[in-house]
Design an enzyme around this catalytic site. Structure first.
Site, PDB file in Angstrom:
ATOM      1  N   GLU A  38      52.747 -39.188  15.373  1.00 49.68           N
ATOM      2  CA  GLU A  38      53.887 -39.459  14.492  1.00 49.68           C
ATOM      3  C   GLU A  38      54.326 -38.137  13.871  1.00 49.68           C
ATOM      4  OE1 GLU A  38      52.650 -42.468  11.588  1.00 49.68           O
ATOM      5  OE2 GLU A  38      51.001 -42.890  12.961  1.00 49.68           O
TER       6      GLU A  38
ATOM      7  N   ARG B 230      58.911 -45.653  18.198  1.00 56.77           N
ATOM      8  CA  ARG B 230      59.558 -46.168  16.995  1.00 56.77           C
ATOM      9  C   ARG B 230      60.188 -45.015  16.230  1.00 56.77           C
ATOM     10  NH1 ARG B 230      56.370 -47.786  11.694  1.00 56.77           N
ATOM     11  NH2 ARG B 230      57.984 -48.770  10.443  1.00 56.77           N
TER      12      ARG B 230
ATOM     13  N   TYR C  74      62.039 -44.346  12.431  1.00 57.90           N
ATOM     14  CA  TYR C  74      62.239 -45.003  11.136  1.00 57.90           C
ATOM     15  C   TYR C  74      62.375 -43.958  10.043  1.00 57.90           C
ATOM     16  CZ  TYR C  74      57.162 -44.221  11.313  1.00 57.90           C
ATOM     17  OH  TYR C  74      55.918 -43.666  11.474  1.00 57.90           O
TER      18      TYR C  74
ATOM     19  N   ASP D 213      61.021 -42.491   6.693  1.00 54.68           N
ATOM     20  CA  ASP D 213      59.777 -42.485   5.939  1.00 54.68           C
ATOM     21  C   ASP D 213      60.031 -42.015   4.509  1.00 54.68           C
ATOM     22  OD1 ASP D 213      56.982 -43.045   6.023  1.00 54.68           O
ATOM     23  OD2 ASP D 213      56.583 -40.904   5.956  1.00 54.68           O
TER      24      ASP D 213
ATOM     25  N   THR E 242      55.366 -41.912  18.745  1.00 57.90           N
ATOM     26  CA  THR E 242      55.331 -42.120  20.186  1.00 57.90           C
ATOM     27  C   THR E 242      54.849 -43.536  20.493  1.00 57.90           C
ATOM     28  OG1 THR E 242      53.016 -41.453  20.471  1.00 57.90           O
ATOM     29  CG2 THR E 242      54.672 -39.689  20.526  1.00 57.90           C
TER      30      THR E 242
END
Length: 461
Positions: free
Chosen positions: A9, A53, A55, A57, A66
């Protein structure tokens, strides 16, 4: 090697520099980034066709996760695919901003700190079995994580009372605890968050927040691959020697501050070693382990690269100016200083540091070096391009990615997370995907059948 699931991430830094009197708040910029991806009611939380994904944060950072990957090579491809996806969205958002009458430059950086001291993360995720004692795992991993920054650090120029200093790691200055559950204020070397996104009885997710975001594929490959080997040695109780550090938080900063790599850190038993010496212990043990274990050739390649990097770090770190992020960037900055007769205290050096991490390939200093063949690559560009839209074929990400393509094609409303796919309540309750190794052809067929039945109901009733 044991089958394992990997994930990365990355939180990205966003800057909008206005060229006129009208400007935009960062929240609006991030919304423009997501606008092109709107497929559900969850505007700032989007699962992608590749199974990953994207998004928003904490701190208004776009974050890309990933899909689940089964090996370090695939992980690099999907990590780089995330950069490409966000680069495409950046270009769209920049045009949207201009169309709205706001003039300026939008930049997105894959780094971990801004100029005012805020930090945002790169999180590694490794699937481990639940029956492994977590604190046993943590005690063996902490010395490894504290010292691996010598080949995983991204490098950072820090302004101090003495001017500008160059540190090995961006995250080291923002680590405050040995073990904790926080990923924001009280960051730790080992994070205790227990969200497996899988069968909770069988698995847990090792959530690693101590690492830097990396531009270099070679660095990421080594970071994840070496960690996977050490993890399996711990799981197999192969590590017998206690390398526990007396003060891990102090050690991680002391190592980061010394680019000569000569600093020694103390162990609990009073001995003192350099980061290279501690890493060589893990690496030499890994060689013994690999020789006794049936391993994939990829991990043999990782081990060879690990040995090469540690030997070179000991002899002359700057020889790794094609492979390791903090050294690539330091070499680039030193060349610029020499060419322009500057000092390390020149503010232009700060901008060079930032520009290295720009994800826009026509602006990034890292990608300039890549185009000119000045850095080592691991991933094939074609594999990265495929990873933008296709999920991995050997993990449950395939179920998620294939369903998202189908739902978008048929314009079906849905709700989705890492372990569940939920359709409209009139169709089906949910499809549970709690086995991350399940490629799920039967589950995809189940979803298709539910959709088909729904369409028939609509036709007859």
């Amino acid at each position: 090697m044991k089958k394992r699931i990997f994930g990365l991430e990355n939180e990205y830094g966003v800057i909008f520099t206005s060229h006129g009197r009208r400007t935009l708040h960062l929240e609006h910029i991030v919304r423009y980034l997501f606008e092109k991806l709107i497929t559900t009611e969850y505007f700032l939380n989007v699962f992608l066709e590749n199974g990953g994904r994207l998004y928003q944060d904490t701190g208004c950072h776009p974050e890309y996760a990933t899909p689940e990957c089964s090996n370090p090579y695939d992980l690099i491809c999907y990590d780089k695919a995330g950069e490409r996806i966000i680069e495409d969205l950046l270009i769209y958002a920049e045009k949207k901003v201009r169309d709205e009458g706001f003039y300026g430059k939008l930049s997105i950086f894959k780094n971990n700190t801004d100029f005012v001291g805020n930090s945002y993360g790169c999180h590694e995720n490794y699937l481990v079995e639940r029956d492994l004692d977590f604190y046993y795992l943590a005690e063996h991993l902490i010395p490894f994580f504290v010292t691996r920054q010598i080949y995983t650090g991204a490098g950072k120029i820090i302004r101090s009372k003495n001017g500008l200093d160059y540190y090995i790691s961006q995250r080291a200055e923002h680590i405050y605890h040995k073990i904790s559950g926080s990923t924001t204020n009280d960051r730790s070397i080992i994070n205790t968050r227990d969200e497996p996104h899988a069968d909770r009885e069988k698995y847990r997710r090792l959530h690693v927040i101590v690492g830097d975001s990396n531009m270099s594929e070679y660095t990421t490959y080594l970071k994840v691959g070496a960690t996977a080997i050490v993890l399996q040695m711990i799981e197999d109780k192969f590590i017998k020697r206690d390398m526990s550090l007396r003060d891990p938080v102090k050690a991680i900063r002391d190592i980061s501050h010394d680019t000569t790599l000569k600093t020694k850190v103390q162990l609990d038993d009073g001995r003192a070693f350099t980061a290279i010496e501690i890493q060589k212990y893990y690496c030499e043990l890994s060689r013994s382990y690999v020789e006794k274990t049936d391993v994939d050739p990829m991990y043999k390649d990782i081990l060879e690269k690990w040995e090469y990097v540690l030997t070179t770090l000991e002899e002359d770190p700057m020889e790794l100016c094609r492979e390791i992020d903090w050294i690539i960037k330091k070499s680039l900055i030193e060349s610029y200083i020499e060419k322009n007769n500057l000092s390390w205290n020149d503010n232009r050096i700060l901008m060079l540091d930032l520009q290295y991490h720009d994800i826009r390939r026509d602006k990034s200093l890292y990608y300039m070096m890549e185009r000119n063949g000045l850095v080592e690559r691991i991933a094939n560009e074609q594999d990265i391009e495929i990873a933008k839209t296709e999920p991995p074929r050997d993990t449950r990400a395939q179920i998620r990615g294939e369903f998202i393509k189908l739902a978008k094609k048929l314009k079906i409303p849905y709700d989705i997370d890492w372990s569940n796919i939920r359709l409209d309540s009139l169709l089906i309750g949910r499809v549970l995907c709690d086995n991350p190794f399940d490629t799920g052809k039967d589950k995809i067929n189940e979803l298709k059948l539910a959709i088909q039945r729904s369409n028939m109901r609509k036709f007859f009733f």
